[in-house]
Design a protein around this motif. Structure first.
Motif, PDB file in Angstrom:
ATOM      1  N   ILE A  36      -3.261 -15.554   6.428  1.00 15.42           N
ATOM      2  CA  ILE A  36      -4.172 -16.670   6.150  1.00 15.42           C
ATOM      3  C   ILE A  36      -5.389 -16.230   5.342  1.00 15.42           C
ATOM      4  CG2 ILE A  36      -5.699 -18.395   7.212  1.00 15.42           C
ATOM      5  CD1 ILE A  36      -3.676 -18.390   9.603  1.00 15.42           C
ATOM      6  N   ASP A  37      -5.989 -15.101   5.745  1.00 11.53           N
ATOM      7  CA  ASP A  37      -7.246 -14.665   5.130  1.00 11.53           C
ATOM      8  C   ASP A  37      -7.100 -13.524   4.131  1.00 11.53           C
ATOM      9  OD1 ASP A  37      -8.586 -16.532   6.733  1.00 11.53           O
ATOM     10  OD2 ASP A  37      -8.838 -15.084   8.366  1.00 11.53           O
ATOM     11  N   GLY A  38      -5.890 -12.971   4.010  1.00 10.65           N
ATOM     12  CA  GLY A  38      -5.668 -11.883   3.067  1.00 10.65           C
ATOM     13  C   GLY A  38      -6.262 -10.553   3.497  1.00 10.65           C
ATOM     14  N   LYS A  39      -6.546 -10.386   4.779  1.00 10.64           N
ATOM     15  CA  LYS A  39      -7.146  -9.145   5.267  1.00 10.64           C
ATOM     16  C   LYS A  39      -6.081  -8.067   5.475  1.00 10.64           C
ATOM     17  CE  LYS A  39     -10.950 -11.335   7.758  1.00 10.64           C
ATOM     18  NZ  LYS A  39     -11.538 -11.543   9.094  1.00 10.64           N
ATOM     19  N   VAL A  40      -6.507  -6.824   5.282  1.00  8.60           N
ATOM     20  CA  VAL A  40      -5.664  -5.671   5.556  1.00  8.60           C
ATOM     21  C   VAL A  40      -6.159  -5.039   6.851  1.00  8.60           C
ATOM     22  CG1 VAL A  40      -4.976  -3.375   4.738  1.00  8.60           C
ATOM     23  CG2 VAL A  40      -5.221  -5.258   3.115  1.00  8.60           C
ATOM     24  N   SER A  41      -5.204  -4.683   7.714  1.00  8.30           N
ATOM     25  CA  SER A  41      -5.545  -4.063   8.994  1.00  8.30           C
ATOM     26  C   SER A  41      -4.718  -2.805   9.180  1.00  8.30           C
ATOM     27  CB  SER A  41      -5.251  -5.028  10.147  1.00  8.30           C
ATOM     28  OG  SER A  41      -5.972  -6.228   9.992  1.00  8.30           O
ATOM     29  N   ALA A  42      -5.199  -1.936  10.057  1.00  7.27           N
ATOM     30  CA  ALA A  42      -4.478  -0.707  10.355  1.00  7.27           C
ATOM     31  C   ALA A  42      -4.484  -0.464  11.856  1.00  7.27           C
ATOM     32  CB  ALA A  42      -5.119   0.477   9.651  1.00  7.27           C
ATOM     33  N   PHE A  43      -3.359   0.008  12.358  1.00 12.70           N
ATOM     34  CA  PHE A  43      -3.288   0.474  13.738  1.00 12.70           C
ATOM     35  C   PHE A  43      -3.646   1.954  13.718  1.00 12.70           C
ATOM     36  CE2 PHE A  43      -0.299  -3.130  13.988  1.00 12.70           C
ATOM     37  CZ  PHE A  43      -0.928  -3.830  15.002  1.00 12.70           C
ATOM     38  N   THR A  44      -4.446   2.377  14.683  1.00 16.54           N
ATOM     39  CA  THR A  44      -4.896   3.756  14.720  1.00 16.54           C
ATOM     40  C   THR A  44      -4.508   4.442  16.027  1.00 16.54           C
ATOM     41  OG1 THR A  44      -7.054   3.145  15.638  1.00 16.54           O
ATOM     42  CG2 THR A  44      -6.889   3.263  13.232  1.00 16.54           C
ATOM     43  N   THR A  45      -4.349   5.742  15.925  1.00 14.51           N
ATOM     44  CA  THR A  45      -4.168   6.607  17.087  1.00 14.51           C
ATOM     45  C   THR A  45      -5.154   7.753  16.932  1.00 14.51           C
ATOM     46  OG1 THR A  45      -1.813   6.078  17.184  1.00 14.51           O
ATOM     47  CG2 THR A  45      -2.536   8.026  18.383  1.00 14.51           C
ATOM     48  N   ARG A  46      -6.022   7.884  17.899  1.00 16.06           N
ATOM     49  CA  ARG A  46      -7.072   8.918  17.853  1.00 16.06           C
ATOM     50  C   ARG A  46      -7.840   8.893  16.540  1.00 16.06           C
ATOM     51  NH1 ARG A  46      -2.845  12.758  19.395  1.00 16.06           N
ATOM     52  NH2 ARG A  46      -2.296  12.131  21.488  1.00 16.06           N
ATOM     53  N   GLY A  47      -8.122   7.702  16.061  1.00 11.61           N
ATOM     54  CA  GLY A  47      -8.910   7.539  14.846  1.00 11.61           C
ATOM     55  C   GLY A  47      -8.146   7.680  13.542  1.00 11.61           C
ATOM     56  N   ARG A  48      -6.850   8.007  13.605  1.00 12.14           N
ATOM     57  CA  ARG A  48      -6.047   8.139  12.387  1.00 12.14           C
ATOM     58  C   ARG A  48      -5.216   6.886  12.178  1.00 12.14           C
ATOM     59  NH1 ARG A  48      -2.225  12.730  12.191  1.00 12.14           N
ATOM     60  NH2 ARG A  48      -2.012  11.994  10.056  1.00 12.14           N
ATOM     61  N   ARG A  49      -5.180   6.416  10.971  1.00 13.79           N
ATOM     62  CA  ARG A  49      -4.369   5.243  10.644  1.00 13.79           C
ATOM     63  C   ARG A  49      -2.901   5.613  10.683  1.00 13.79           C
ATOM     64  NH1 ARG A  49      -8.001   2.703   5.731  1.00 13.79           N
ATOM     65  NH2 ARG A  49      -9.788   2.171   7.059  1.00 13.79           N
ATOM     66  N   ARG A  50      -2.135   4.809  11.414  1.00 12.17           N
ATOM     67  CA  ARG A  50      -0.709   5.098  11.592  1.00 12.17           C
ATOM     68  C   ARG A  50       0.184   4.061  10.926  1.00 12.17           C
ATOM     69  NH1 ARG A  50      -0.236  10.055  12.714  1.00 12.17           N
ATOM     70  NH2 ARG A  50       1.622   9.720  13.904  1.00 12.17           N
ATOM     71  N   ALA A  51      -0.251   2.806  10.864  1.00 12.34           N
ATOM     72  CA  ALA A  51       0.547   1.736  10.252  1.00 12.34           C
ATOM     73  C   ALA A  51      -0.400   0.633   9.807  1.00 12.34           C
ATOM     74  CB  ALA A  51       1.558   1.189  11.254  1.00 12.34           C
ATOM     75  N   TYR A  52       0.032  -0.114   8.801  1.00  7.99           N
ATOM     76  CA  TYR A  52      -0.790  -1.182   8.242  1.00  7.99           C
ATOM     77  C   TYR A  52      -0.120  -2.541   8.391  1.00  7.99           C
ATOM     78  CZ  TYR A  52      -3.681   2.330   5.931  1.00  7.99           C
ATOM     79  OH  TYR A  52      -4.537   3.365   5.677  1.00  7.99           O
ATOM     80  N   VAL A  53      -0.949  -3.565   8.461  1.00  7.16           N
ATOM     81  CA  VAL A  53      -0.513  -4.955   8.357  1.00  7.16           C
ATOM     82  C   VAL A  53      -1.179  -5.464   7.089  1.00  7.16           C
ATOM     83  CG1 VAL A  53      -0.530  -7.239   9.416  1.00  7.16           C
ATOM     84  CG2 VAL A  53      -0.417  -5.202  10.872  1.00  7.16           C
ATOM     85  N   ILE A  54      -0.345  -5.857   6.112  1.00 12.94           N
ATOM     86  CA  ILE A  54      -0.883  -6.281   4.820  1.00 12.94           C
ATOM     87  C   ILE A  54      -0.400  -7.684   4.482  1.00 12.94           C
ATOM     88  CG2 ILE A  54      -1.117  -3.926   3.947  1.00 12.94           C
ATOM     89  CD1 ILE A  54       1.440  -4.403   2.320  1.00 12.94           C
ATOM     90  N   PRO A  55      -1.143  -8.386   3.641  1.00 13.51           N
ATOM     91  CA  PRO A  55      -0.715  -9.712   3.226  1.00 13.51           C
ATOM     92  C   PRO A  55       0.583  -9.635   2.411  1.00 13.51           C
ATOM     93  CG  PRO A  55      -3.035  -9.375   2.720  1.00 13.51           C
ATOM     94  CD  PRO A  55      -2.477  -8.053   3.120  1.00 13.51           C
ATOM     95  N   PRO A  56       1.419 -10.664   2.498  1.00 16.18           N
ATOM     96  CA  PRO A  56       2.668 -10.671   1.727  1.00 16.18           C
ATOM     97  C   PRO A  56       2.454 -10.468   0.228  1.00 16.18           C
ATOM     98  CG  PRO A  56       2.692 -12.426   3.354  1.00 16.18           C
ATOM     99  CD  PRO A  56       1.309 -11.832   3.368  1.00 16.18           C
ATOM    100  N   ALA A  57       1.411 -11.040  -0.332  1.00 17.26           N
ATOM    101  CA  ALA A  57       1.165 -10.901  -1.773  1.00 17.26           C
ATOM    102  C   ALA A  57       0.889  -9.447  -2.146  1.00 17.26           C
ATOM    103  CB  ALA A  57      -0.005 -11.785  -2.199  1.00 17.26           C
ATOM    104  N   VAL A  58       0.220  -8.717  -1.287  1.00 19.56           N
ATOM    105  CA  VAL A  58      -0.055  -7.307  -1.541  1.00 19.56           C
ATOM    106  C   VAL A  58       1.249  -6.519  -1.526  1.00 19.56           C
ATOM    107  CG1 VAL A  58      -1.193  -5.230  -0.633  1.00 19.56           C
ATOM    108  CG2 VAL A  58      -2.413  -7.409  -0.672  1.00 19.56           C
ATOM    109  N   TYR A  59       2.091  -6.813  -0.563  1.00 20.27           N
ATOM    110  CA  TYR A  59       3.392  -6.136  -0.482  1.00 20.27           C
ATOM    111  C   TYR A  59       4.224  -6.404  -1.735  1.00 20.27           C
ATOM    112  CZ  TYR A  59       7.981  -4.697   1.120  1.00 20.27           C
ATOM    113  OH  TYR A  59       9.198  -4.089   1.210  1.00 20.27           O
TER     114      TYR A  59
END
Length: 77
Positions: A36-59
């Motif tokens: 909806i908002d076009g935001k990029v997010s990341a899941f982290t483990t111990r402060g390190r980015r492990r996976a991203y959630v990105i907008p479909p248009a970015v993909y």
């Protein structure tokens, strides 16, 4: 008593970060933020980015760039 929503941290580069421990609790929010908002997010483990959630248009744009890079690499050699 209702649970208080999990507060997501936003890094200097503008990416929302959520600890993997909270993944289940925030997944719907992150997917909505991306679609909806076009935001990029990341899941982290111990402060390190492990996976991203990105907008479909970015993909889709990343797929185009990858194909273009592949075509150029094949053309040059």
């Amino acid at each position: 008593m209702a649970k208080e929503p999990i507060k997501l941290e936003v890094a200097e580069d503008g990416v929302q970060e959520a600890p993997m421990a909270d993944a289940r609790a925030v997944l719907t929010q992150l997917v909505d933020d991306a679609s909806i908002d076009g935001k990029v997010s990341a899941f982290t483990t111990r402060g390190r980015r492990r996976a991203y959630v990105i907008p479909p248009a970015v993909y889709e744009e990343l797929l185009k760039l990858r194909a273009l890079a592949k075509d150029r690499a094949e053309a040059s050699g």
